[in-house]
Design an enzyme around this catalytic site. Structure first.
Site, PDB file in Angstrom:
ATOM      1  N   CYS A   1     -28.903  -5.916  13.250  1.00 20.29           N
ATOM      2  CA  CYS A   1     -30.177  -5.213  13.422  1.00 20.29           C
ATOM      3  C   CYS A   1     -31.296  -5.973  12.692  1.00 20.29           C
ATOM      4  CB  CYS A   1     -30.060  -3.806  12.850  1.00 20.29           C
ATOM      5  SG  CYS A   1     -30.521  -2.515  14.007  1.00 20.29           S
TER       6      CYS A   1
ATOM      7  N   CYS B   1       0.852  -1.199   0.000  1.00 16.48           N
ATOM      8  CA  CYS B   1       0.000   0.000   0.000  1.00 16.48           C
ATOM      9  C   CYS B   1       0.882   1.242   0.000  1.00 16.48           C
ATOM     10  CB  CYS B   1      -0.898   0.022   1.239  1.00 16.48           C
ATOM     11  SG  CYS B   1      -1.818  -1.488   1.528  1.00 16.48           S
TER      12      CYS B   1
ATOM     13  N   CYS C   1       2.324   2.973  -3.250  1.00 17.96           N
ATOM     14  CA  CYS C   1       1.496   3.934  -3.994  1.00 17.96           C
ATOM     15  C   CYS C   1       1.068   5.130  -3.152  1.00 17.96           C
ATOM     16  CB  CYS C   1       0.253   3.253  -4.543  1.00 17.96           C
ATOM     17  SG  CYS C   1       0.608   2.035  -5.824  1.00 17.96           S
TER      18      CYS C   1
END
Lengths: 150, 107, 158, 281
Positions: D242, D85, D88
């Site tokens: 939920c 990561c 870049c």
């Protein structure tokens, strides 16, 4: 409250007449709505007050305490989203209570309260599909209990 | 993914100063009382021992039971005596040991 | 019944929750058997070699929320009044629950090197109950104190 | 359907300027821009001091070990492309956003964003997965895995304190169809308990259900370490929980339905500060 008379809009595959204990959810009792009430007992069997209280408290059944304050001090934490049920018997008769339990949306279309005796809601969890939250006799038992709250 | 326990120990302290140490491990702390989806009991697997030592001497330890929450957090105090390395150790029911070392400079 | 959001926002959660009583709720302990206050006392006796305990001791302070938002993770801090010297210090602090499946929660073992007898952790409480802290001093004396915690009940049938 | 004025219906009308009815398709632009709440508040404001303290101290926040682990993964080359990561984007908190000039700061406040490939919303979780697939040529982390939760936490954290923003309710915005779909979801009754999101989180927010103080159902705290789960979790896990509670069949993690709801909730919570990874009950 004044309501137009509504003729029994029965939900589910109704089997007329013969219903008692242990009714399968898909053999729902037929009932008639009269002026926003259900005057006739769903089972014809008198409600059991003690069992009604149990069903009302049970979190998997009525779970009434989730939303209502009730005169049950031994149970901790009563909800406040609905009106208190203390003295509810003074405010509502049996037929009115039955309507409120079976399908309250008939008299209060936007209510948060579940319809305890109805099927066909949107996207019901598979385990509960075609089943009502309470059985017909449990509805009668809870009514009998609520009628003691004077 | 290995999740190292977090240990917060000040980098430096005055001699005799009492400093707070915070530790946070990552562990499910399976109680042994729960049933799995198959209906069988999930075997107990918890971190049962935590130790903080300095110079090979135990300063503080904890014996944990299933009533300690998942991802055990333990905060305690130590008196700064001399510079050096503190060793923090967690041991689980399978005797698997996780160790973290932190250095504190005492002046 | 007025239910406008604006006048309810500042509801004091603790005040609101003081509509109290007693509860049963299981969090990760799907067990029917629960320890009793007697079990808790017995356990403390075992851990302290049966020394007579000073109950409700002012030396032991337990900081616990009056109401735990979730019983699965209840923060607790225990402070014992002690100089923590070689001659006079706290050797153990046992945390004990009187309503969990078993009474023992955690035992902390302290030394004078701690400088201060203050420890914090997070514990599981299956229902509303007392948490007892038993401090064993270097002279063998035992001081205990206890604190009740109300454990909340979720709204949906869960 | 016959109309009956009930106590509840009255309360809804009296309630916080709820111009949004159950219907979604005929809303005018003016209607849809109206905020459903007079005051927007985060679940943080009604959490107990103990829970807040856990969130306020990154050291005490039990989500953070997951973020620590993700920070290591951030720097680790992966996939056929053998890229990390960091290659870049630079460091997670690099204001310039590394060689690609794409900083992580702000992502948590702006997402869900529009994804031209799927012609719909993409959330942080799916964006991370897409990065892994497209740029690292790697197998993406599974939704709700420790790795993805850690990485989502690491990314969202860079926007802490920034205010949630979205234009999804504007008809010109490419997310508008998803916003409409999310709104329809929000107001539709579902499950055996027959509840719409709005019954709890709009009509009854800040009122007790048993011991549970109902929230506005805001998303600004996600991802969150939930005390009940004793684990970090995503917004979609909360949706699923939920839905299950009201006995409604949940949708899949990353499903179009939940992405639409996430898009709509971002709008309901615009202006709220990003708190993730938060701690909630």
């Amino acid at each position: 409250m004044k309501h137009k008379k509504i003729i029994s809009a029965v939900v589910g595959a109704a089997v007329a007449g013969t219903i008692g204990f242990g009714a399968h959810a898909n053999e729902m009792v037929k009932y008639e709505v009269v002026d926003g009430t259900i005057p006739q007992s769903l089972t014809g069997v008198a409600g059991d007050v003690a069992n009604g209280k149990k069903v009302a408290i049970n979190r998997k059944k009525g779970n009434c305490l989730a939303c209502h304050t009730m005169p049950i001090p031994e149970e901790q934490f009563h909800g406040l989203t609905g009106p208190s049920l203390e003295g509810v018997a003074e405010r509502m008769n049996e037929a009115e209570l039955r309507m409120r339990l079976v399908d309250p949306k008939v008299v209060a279309y936007d209510t948060m309260m579940p319809s305890f005796y109805r099927t066909g809601q949107h996207r019901v969890l598979k385990d509960f599909e075609g089943k009502t939250i309470l059985e017909a006799q449990e509805i009668e038992d809870v009514i009998a209990y609520l009628r003691t709250l004077k | 993914m290995s999740k190292k326990p977090r240990v917060k120990l000040p980098k430096s302290a005055q001699k005799g100063e009492i400093v707070e140490v915070k530790t946070l491990a990552t562990h499910g702390m399976e109680t042994g009382n729960r049933k799995g989806k198959d209906g069988n009991k999930i075997p107990r697997l918890i971190l049962n021992k935590f130790t903080c030592s300095f110079g090979g001497k135990e300063i503080f330890s904890a014996d944990m039971h299933p009533s300690v929450s998942a991802n055990p957090y333990i905060a305690f105090n130590i008196r700064a005596e001399s510079s050096g390395e503190y060793t923090f150790t967690w041991i689980d029911d399978n005797k698997e040991v996780t160790e973290v070392k932190e250095t504190m400079t005492v002046s | 019944m007025t239910k406008t959001n604006e006048n309810m926002v500042r509801v004091d959660r603790r005040e609101a929750l003081k509509v109290a009583g007693a509860s049963v709720l299981a969090i990760g302990f799907a067990s029917t058997a629960h320890a009793t206050p007697e079990d808790a006392v017995k356990y403390i006796g075992e851990k302290t070699g049966g020394a007579a305990a000073t109950e409700g001791s002012a030396k032991v302070t337990i900081k616990l929320p009056e109401i735990a938002e979730n019983g699965a993770t209840v923060p607790i801090t225990v402070v014992v009044d002690s100089p923590m010297t070689d001659a006079d210090h706290v050797k153990h602090i046992h945390l004990v629950a009187d309503g969990n499946p078993s009474p023992q929660i955690v035992s902390f073992n302290l030394t004078p090197g701690c400088g201060k007898a203050e420890v914090s952790t997070r514990i599981r409480l299956g229902k509303t109950q007392n948490v007892i802290a038993a401090a064993v001093m270097s002279d063998g004396s035992v001081h205990t104190n206890k604190q009740e915690v109300k454990v909340t009940i979720g709204g949906c049938g869960g | 359907m016959h109309k009956v004025k009930s106590v509840t219906a009255m309360a809804v009308l009296l309630g916080a300027g709820l111009a949004l009815g159950a219907c979604t398709t005929e809303s005018t632009t003016k209607d849809v821009m109206k905020h459903p709440y007079k005051e927007v508040w985060s679940g943080y404001s009604t959490a107990t001091p103990e829970t807040r303290a856990m969130q306020d101290d990154d050291f005490a926040n039990p989500y953070m070990p997951y973020v620590d682990a993700a920070a290591e993964l951030w720097d680790t080359p992966a996939g056929e492309a053998k890229k990390s990561c960091a290659d870049c984007h630079g460091a997670p908190d690099d204001a310039k956003g590394g060689s690609m000039g794409i900083p992580m700061k702000g992502v948590g406040a702006k997402y869900p964003a529009y994804d031209p490939e799927s012609h719909g919303p993409i959330n942080v979780e799916l964006r991370i997965q897409k990065c892994q697939t497209d740029h690292q040529k790697a197998k993406p982390f599974k939704y709700e895995s420790d790795e993805l939760l850690g990485m989502t936490g690491l990314v969202v954290m860079q926007s802490r304190g920034m205010k949630r923003e979205t234009k999804a309710a504007e008809q010109s915005d490419p997310l508008y169809p998803a916003w409409l779909q999310g709104k329809a979801f929000y107001y539709q009754r579902r499950g055996q308990l027959d509840l719409a999101c709005k019954h709890c989180h709009e009509d009854n927010a800040a009122i007790l259900v048993r011991a549970e103080l109902l929230s506005q159902g805001q998303s600004n705290g996600f991802p969150t370490y939930r005390l009940k789960w004793q684990k970090p979790g995503s917004l979609h896990r909360r949706f699923r929980g939920c839905n299950n509670n009201i006995r409604s069949e949940p949708y899949a993690y990353g499903s179009d339905e939940y992405l639409a709801l996430e898009t709509y909730l971002a709008w309901r919570g615009r202006g709220l500060p990003i708190e993730g990874p938060s701690v909630r009950k």
